[in-house]
Each structure stands twice: as structure tokens, then as C-alpha cells.
Design a protein around this motif. Structure first.
Motif, PDB file in Angstrom:
ATOM      1  N   ILE A 204      -0.106 -13.553 -29.561  1.00 25.28           N
ATOM      2  CA  ILE A 204      -1.261 -14.255 -28.980  1.00 25.28           C
ATOM      3  C   ILE A 204      -1.647 -13.668 -27.629  1.00 25.28           C
ATOM      4  O   ILE A 204      -2.768 -13.875 -27.157  1.00 25.28           O
ATOM      5  CB  ILE A 204      -0.983 -15.762 -28.829  1.00 25.28           C
ATOM      6  CG1 ILE A 204       0.181 -15.984 -27.855  1.00 25.28           C
ATOM      7  CG2 ILE A 204      -0.676 -16.387 -30.183  1.00 25.28           C
ATOM      8  CD1 ILE A 204       0.413 -17.422 -27.492  1.00 25.28           C
ATOM      9  N   LEU A 205      -0.730 -12.929 -27.008  1.00 25.02           N
ATOM     10  CA  LEU A 205      -1.009 -12.244 -25.746  1.00 25.02           C
ATOM     11  C   LEU A 205      -1.266 -10.763 -25.977  1.00 25.02           C
ATOM     12  O   LEU A 205      -1.961 -10.115 -25.186  1.00 25.02           O
ATOM     13  CB  LEU A 205       0.175 -12.409 -24.782  1.00 25.02           C
ATOM     14  CG  LEU A 205       0.623 -13.846 -24.498  1.00 25.02           C
ATOM     15  CD1 LEU A 205       1.904 -13.841 -23.658  1.00 25.02           C
ATOM     16  CD2 LEU A 205      -0.479 -14.628 -23.801  1.00 25.02           C
ATOM     17  N   GLU A 206      -0.716 -10.232 -27.055  1.00 24.72           N
ATOM     18  CA  GLU A 206      -0.859  -8.801 -27.355  1.00 24.72           C
ATOM     19  C   GLU A 206      -2.250  -8.472 -27.884  1.00 24.72           C
ATOM     20  O   GLU A 206      -2.733  -7.353 -27.714  1.00 24.72           O
ATOM     21  CB  GLU A 206       0.191  -8.388 -28.379  1.00 24.72           C
ATOM     22  CG  GLU A 206       0.215  -6.895 -28.670  1.00 24.72           C
ATOM     23  CD  GLU A 206       1.351  -6.510 -29.595  1.00 24.72           C
ATOM     24  OE1 GLU A 206       2.016  -5.494 -29.318  1.00 24.72           O
ATOM     25  OE2 GLU A 206       1.582  -7.217 -30.595  1.00 24.72           O
ATOM     26  N   TYR A 207      -2.903  -9.450 -28.534  1.00 24.41           N
ATOM     27  CA  TYR A 207      -4.221  -9.235 -29.121  1.00 24.41           C
ATOM     28  C   TYR A 207      -5.302  -9.931 -28.309  1.00 24.41           C
ATOM     29  O   TYR A 207      -5.045 -10.896 -27.591  1.00 24.41           O
ATOM     30  CB  TYR A 207      -4.260  -9.741 -30.564  1.00 24.41           C
ATOM     31  CG  TYR A 207      -3.227  -9.121 -31.463  1.00 24.41           C
ATOM     32  CD1 TYR A 207      -2.782  -7.813 -31.256  1.00 24.41           C
ATOM     33  CD2 TYR A 207      -2.682  -9.833 -32.525  1.00 24.41           C
ATOM     34  CE1 TYR A 207      -1.833  -7.244 -32.074  1.00 24.41           C
ATOM     35  CE2 TYR A 207      -1.724  -9.266 -33.358  1.00 24.41           C
ATOM     36  CZ  TYR A 207      -1.302  -7.972 -33.120  1.00 24.41           C
ATOM     37  OH  TYR A 207      -0.353  -7.403 -33.932  1.00 24.41           O
ATOM     38  N   VAL A 217      -4.747  -5.519 -22.702  1.00 30.82           N
ATOM     39  CA  VAL A 217      -4.104  -4.690 -21.670  1.00 30.82           C
ATOM     40  C   VAL A 217      -2.596  -4.942 -21.625  1.00 30.82           C
ATOM     41  O   VAL A 217      -1.807  -3.995 -21.690  1.00 30.82           O
ATOM     42  CB  VAL A 217      -4.756  -4.929 -20.292  1.00 30.82           C
ATOM     43  CG1 VAL A 217      -3.969  -4.211 -19.196  1.00 30.82           C
ATOM     44  CG2 VAL A 217      -6.204  -4.433 -20.297  1.00 30.82           C
ATOM     45  N   PRO A 218      -2.129  -6.213 -21.534  1.00 31.45           N
ATOM     46  CA  PRO A 218      -0.672  -6.410 -21.577  1.00 31.45           C
ATOM     47  C   PRO A 218      -0.063  -6.005 -22.912  1.00 31.45           C
ATOM     48  O   PRO A 218       1.101  -5.588 -22.969  1.00 31.45           O
ATOM     49  CB  PRO A 218      -0.505  -7.913 -21.308  1.00 31.45           C
ATOM     50  CG  PRO A 218      -1.824  -8.521 -21.631  1.00 31.45           C
ATOM     51  CD  PRO A 218      -2.833  -7.475 -21.284  1.00 31.45           C
ATOM     52  N   GLY A 219      -0.846  -6.117 -23.979  1.00 32.36           N
ATOM     53  CA  GLY A 219      -0.355  -5.679 -25.274  1.00 32.36           C
ATOM     54  C   GLY A 219      -0.065  -4.194 -25.301  1.00 32.36           C
ATOM     55  O   GLY A 219       0.938  -3.740 -25.858  1.00 32.36           O
ATOM     56  N   GLU A 220      -0.956  -3.416 -24.696  1.00 28.55           N
ATOM     57  CA  GLU A 220      -0.762  -1.963 -24.634  1.00 28.55           C
ATOM     58  C   GLU A 220       0.375  -1.596 -23.677  1.00 28.55           C
ATOM     59  O   GLU A 220       1.188  -0.726 -23.966  1.00 28.55           O
ATOM     60  CB  GLU A 220      -2.057  -1.278 -24.167  1.00 28.55           C
ATOM     61  CG  GLU A 220      -3.205  -1.354 -25.168  1.00 28.55           C
ATOM     62  CD  GLU A 220      -3.071  -0.350 -26.295  1.00 28.55           C
ATOM     63  OE1 GLU A 220      -2.014   0.303 -26.400  1.00 28.55           O
ATOM     64  OE2 GLU A 220      -4.031  -0.217 -27.081  1.00 28.55           O
ATOM     65  N   PHE A 221       0.425  -2.252 -22.516  1.00 26.12           N
ATOM     66  CA  PHE A 221       1.414  -1.898 -21.497  1.00 26.12           C
ATOM     67  C   PHE A 221       2.828  -2.388 -21.827  1.00 26.12           C
ATOM     68  O   PHE A 221       3.811  -1.689 -21.571  1.00 26.12           O
ATOM     69  CB  PHE A 221       1.013  -2.484 -20.141  1.00 26.12           C
ATOM     70  CG  PHE A 221       0.046  -1.638 -19.369  1.00 26.12           C
ATOM     71  CD1 PHE A 221       0.275  -0.282 -19.157  1.00 26.12           C
ATOM     72  CD2 PHE A 221      -1.110  -2.194 -18.828  1.00 26.12           C
ATOM     73  CE1 PHE A 221      -0.612   0.500 -18.435  1.00 26.12           C
ATOM     74  CE2 PHE A 221      -2.007  -1.422 -18.110  1.00 26.12           C
ATOM     75  CZ  PHE A 221      -1.759  -0.066 -17.909  1.00 26.12           C
ATOM     76  N   ILE A 222       2.935  -3.584 -22.393  1.00 28.10           N
ATOM     77  CA  ILE A 222       4.251  -4.216 -22.554  1.00 28.10           C
ATOM     78  C   ILE A 222       4.614  -4.422 -24.021  1.00 28.10           C
ATOM     79  O   ILE A 222       5.712  -4.094 -24.442  1.00 28.10           O
ATOM     80  CB  ILE A 222       4.293  -5.562 -21.803  1.00 28.10           C
ATOM     81  CG1 ILE A 222       3.925  -5.360 -20.323  1.00 28.10           C
ATOM     82  CG2 ILE A 222       5.682  -6.197 -21.923  1.00 28.10           C
ATOM     83  CD1 ILE A 222       3.755  -6.654 -19.552  1.00 28.10           C
ATOM     84  N   GLY A 223       3.689  -4.986 -24.802  1.00 26.09           N
ATOM     85  CA  GLY A 223       3.942  -5.229 -26.217  1.00 26.09           C
ATOM     86  C   GLY A 223       4.532  -6.608 -26.466  1.00 26.09           C
ATOM     87  O   GLY A 223       5.154  -7.219 -25.596  1.00 26.09           O
ATOM     88  N   HIS A 224       4.345  -7.096 -27.696  1.00 25.08           N
ATOM     89  CA  HIS A 224       4.718  -8.482 -27.989  1.00 25.08           C
ATOM     90  C   HIS A 224       6.222  -8.717 -27.980  1.00 25.08           C
ATOM     91  O   HIS A 224       6.669  -9.827 -27.673  1.00 25.08           O
ATOM     92  CB  HIS A 224       4.139  -8.902 -29.344  1.00 25.08           C
ATOM     93  CG  HIS A 224       4.828  -8.322 -30.528  1.00 25.08           C
ATOM     94  ND1 HIS A 224       4.582  -7.048 -30.986  1.00 25.08           N
ATOM     95  CD2 HIS A 224       5.792  -8.825 -31.358  1.00 25.08           C
ATOM     96  CE1 HIS A 224       5.325  -6.807 -32.037  1.00 25.08           C
ATOM     97  NE2 HIS A 224       6.078  -7.865 -32.293  1.00 25.08           N
ATOM     98  N   ILE A 225       7.011  -7.701 -28.297  1.00 17.17           N
ATOM     99  CA  ILE A 225       8.462  -7.917 -28.364  1.00 17.17           C
ATOM    100  C   ILE A 225       9.021  -8.273 -26.985  1.00 17.17           C
ATOM    101  O   ILE A 225       9.699  -9.296 -26.814  1.00 17.17           O
ATOM    102  CB  ILE A 225       9.170  -6.671 -28.925  1.00 17.17           C
ATOM    103  CG1 ILE A 225       8.720  -6.401 -30.364  1.00 17.17           C
ATOM    104  CG2 ILE A 225      10.682  -6.847 -28.873  1.00 17.17           C
ATOM    105  CD1 ILE A 225       9.337  -5.161 -30.979  1.00 17.17           C
ATOM    106  N   SER A 226       8.707  -7.447 -26.007  1.00 15.79           N
ATOM    107  CA  SER A 226       9.196  -7.714 -24.654  1.00 15.79           C
ATOM    108  C   SER A 226       8.583  -8.977 -24.078  1.00 15.79           C
ATOM    109  O   SER A 226       9.266  -9.766 -23.408  1.00 15.79           O
ATOM    110  CB  SER A 226       8.895  -6.517 -23.741  1.00 15.79           C
ATOM    111  OG  SER A 226       9.591  -5.367 -24.166  1.00 15.79           O
ATOM    112  N   MET A 227       7.298  -9.201 -24.338  1.00 18.21           N
ATOM    113  CA  MET A 227       6.647 -10.390 -23.801  1.00 18.21           C
ATOM    114  C   MET A 227       7.223 -11.666 -24.399  1.00 18.21           C
ATOM    115  O   MET A 227       7.331 -12.694 -23.715  1.00 18.21           O
ATOM    116  CB  MET A 227       5.138 -10.322 -24.022  1.00 18.21           C
ATOM    117  CG  MET A 227       4.433  -9.326 -23.120  1.00 18.21           C
ATOM    118  SD  MET A 227       2.631  -9.478 -23.116  1.00 18.21           S
ATOM    119  CE  MET A 227       2.238  -8.860 -24.750  1.00 18.21           C
ATOM    120  N   SER A 228       7.616 -11.645 -25.670  1.00 19.33           N
ATOM    121  CA  SER A 228       8.221 -12.827 -26.291  1.00 19.33           C
ATOM    122  C   SER A 228       9.567 -13.140 -25.656  1.00 19.33           C
ATOM    123  O   SER A 228       9.912 -14.306 -25.432  1.00 19.33           O
ATOM    124  CB  SER A 228       8.372 -12.622 -27.794  1.00 19.33           C
ATOM    125  OG  SER A 228       7.118 -12.540 -28.424  1.00 19.33           O
TER     126      SER A 228
END
Length: 328
Positions: A204-207, A217-228
Motif C-alpha cells: 500500500i506504500l510501494e504502489y 518513490v519509497p517503493g523504488e527506494f526501499i521496497g515493500h519488504i523492508s517497509m513492512s
């Protein structure tokens, strides 16, 4: 014969006049330097590549840029052909839709089960988590993001790439995970349910949105795995703050949090597949395998939905898949 329903296009040399939802729009250049657009236009589960060549662009670049945007429905006319064994459409003309001319919901592919039923089912599973700290973390994250969690896809393309896909993928995985837990007593069901619920939560933050998602932007820089995993840590800090100054997790609580984060961080299975770490617990291995099973079943089911029986069909990115003949 002119076809006015995108879902009915199935062979070359067909003429189309109708509406479609732009799920992807990329401006490119030919080898000669002429501009053209690569579009992905859909109606429900049907999605086709559409080419808009320079004769439709030159002299109206800004107008075209405004009309051909992801998430927009357009009216267009064109002709089908095949390129590299894939059906595509060459647009002859296009325009934006008029107010109240179409209903957006008719052009969105949605989960095959009612969203409210899936929500209730997932919430029931979360209540089954016995560890109070893990239950609080998982429940709080889900409740906070319930609305986008229930509408976003699980991927931009390939598997569960439809409205409600993230919720549906999560519930389907937990169904499998609970079954595995019942058959093997050594499996900790708390980490199966908690890890699966949160493994893709940050999609939901990656897309960018749930209608025509692109990477944020956070999806490209960080990705959903790390953000979760970061979502888990943030909830832990809030819990500690509520406990009082200098509060700390007990040794067992800290280990439980680490295992929950590990299930999230390792669910892609291998470093070369995007996992920051590889699975090092039984539950992490199970979640990775269940993720593979559910995503591939969805890819194959959708890829073969309109394929002829008794033939091999290319299903990206899995290669050729055979669709058995069904006796009448």
C-alpha cells in the motif's frame, strides 16, 4: 464487423471502437526518433498492449500527454494485430471520456470473493494469534491500513494484480498456512498468521494507487519488504512508549518480534529474488513456499483463462503452460 467491447478482442484483423482503462502509459521513441506511446489498456481481467504512433501525437503533444495517463478511461478506435505471438492494438484515434459516459467499476478487475467477506475472514484469523504482543502488532497495523489493504493489488502485474488482490492473496495464503499448521504440530501458527498478514502489507506504500498502480518513490527506494518490517518496529516503539519511560521488551518478546520480522524479510526466499535475508526458521520457509504456491496458481489460472484447451500457452514469466482438455 466492429467490436465495441475490449474483452471480446481475441484475434488479429479485428476493428475496435470503444472504451478502455489505461493501466500503463509509457512515452518512447522509434529508432528514427519519432515519439510513440506504449499503453496497457484493460477492461476487467482483459488487458491488451495498445500502440499510439507519432501520427496521433505530432502537433498535439501536451493534449496527448494529458489524455494518456494511468488510471484514465479513454475512448479509442483501432485495429488488432499480432507481435511476437501477442495480440495488440494500433490506435487510429482516441479521446477522453465525457462526464458520466462510463462507469469506472465496469473496467476494474476485482477479487473473486466479496471484499467484506475477506475482511471478516482475515480479522478472524488475526484474533487466533495467541501471543499478545504479536497479536497487538499485527492487529494494529491491519486496522490502521484496513481501507488500502482491502483495495490495493498484490502486484503491479503477473499475480493478484487487481483491486482487492492484496487482501485476497493474504487470505488465500493464511488458509494454506493454517492447514499446514494443523498437520505439523511443530509449526507456530502465530508466526504463520502474523507473518503472512504483514508480509506484503507495505504494498500500500510501494504502489501509487489501486486502480493503475505504479511504483512510488519509497517503493523504488526501499521496497515493500523492508517497509513492512519497519511497520513492525514502529508499532513496537509505540507499545514501549505506552508502557512507560525506559520500558523494554522481555527476552521472549524480543525474540518473537525478531521472528515476525524475519518471516517478512525472508518471504521472497533468496537474496537474488529480493529477500534481504534467506529463511532461517520453519515458519519463514513455510511462508515463502506458500507465497510461491499462491502466486503461481493465480498467475497460471489467469494466464490460461482464455487459452484454448489442449494447447500450450505462454504465461509470463513462467513460460509455456498446458491447459488440459475437458471432456464434455
Amino acid at each position: 464487423m466492429i467490436i465495441d467491447d475490449l474483452a471480446l478482442l481475441d484475434q488479429p484483423n479485428q476493428q475496435f471502437q470503444g472504451f478502455g482503462l489505461i493501466r500503463g502509459a509509457q512515452l518512447a521513441q522509434t529508432k528514427k526518433g519519432d515519439p510513440f506511446y506504449n499503453l496497457s489498456i484493460a477492461k476487467g481481467p482483459k488487458e491488451l498492449p495498445v500502440k499510439v504512433w507519432s501520427d496521433q501525437i505530432n502537433g498535439r503533444e501536451e493534449e496527448v500527454k494529458e489524455v494518456l495517463q494511468e488510471g484514465r478511461i479513454i475512448y479509442f478506435e483501432g485495429d488488432t494485430s499480432t507481435y511476437q505471438d501477442q495480440l495488440q492494438v494500433t490506435a487510429r484515434s482516441f479521446r477522453p471520456v465525457k462526464e458520466n459516459e462510463v462507469n469506472l467499476s465496469e473496467y476494474l478487475e476485482t477479487a473473486p470473493e466479496p471484499i467484506e467477506d475477506l475482511q471478516k475472514e482475515l480479522e478472524g484469523y488475526i484474533e487466533e494469534i495467541m501471543d499478545p504482543l504479536i497479536q497487538e502488532i499485527v492487529s494494529t497495523v491491519y486496522t490502521k491500513y484496513k481501507k488500502p489493504f482491502s483495495s490495493y493489488p498484490a502486484a503491479v502485474k503477473n499475480h493478484h494484480s487487481f483491486v482487492g488482490g492484496l487482501l485476497y492473496h493474504t487470505v488465500c495464503m493464511i488458509r494454506l498456512g493454517r492447514d499446514v499448521s494443523r498437520r505439523y504440530p511443530s509449526v507456530n501458527k502465530d508466526f504463520i498468521i502474523g507473518g503472512i498478514t504483514l508480509h506484503d502489507a507495505s504494498k500500500i506504500l510501494e504502489y501509487t494507487n489501486h486502480i493503475a498502480p505504479q511504483y512510488s518513490v519509497p517503493g523504488e527506494f526501499i521496497g515493500h519488504i523492508s517497509m513492512s518490517s519497519m511497520l513492525v518496529d514502529r508499532e513496537v516503539q509505540k507499545i514501549l512508549a505506552a508502557r512507560g519511560e525506559k520500558a523494554q521488551l522481555t527476552k521472549l518478546e524480543q525474540e518473537a518480534v525478531y521472528q515476525l520480522q524475519h518471516c517478512i524479510l525472508s518471504h521472497h526466499g533468496r537474496l537474488e529474488w529480493g529477500s534481504p535475508v534467506e529463511p532461517k526458521t520453519l515458519e519463514a520457509h513455510i511462508i515463502h513456499l506458500i507465497d510461491m504456491i499462491d502466486s503461481r496458481i493465480n498467475m497460471i489460472d489467469r494466464g490460461l483463462a482464455e487459452a484454448p484447451e489442449g494447447h500450450f500457452t505462454k504465461v509470463f514469466p513462467l513460460g509455456k503452460i498446458y491447459k488440459p482438455s475437458i471432456d464434455e
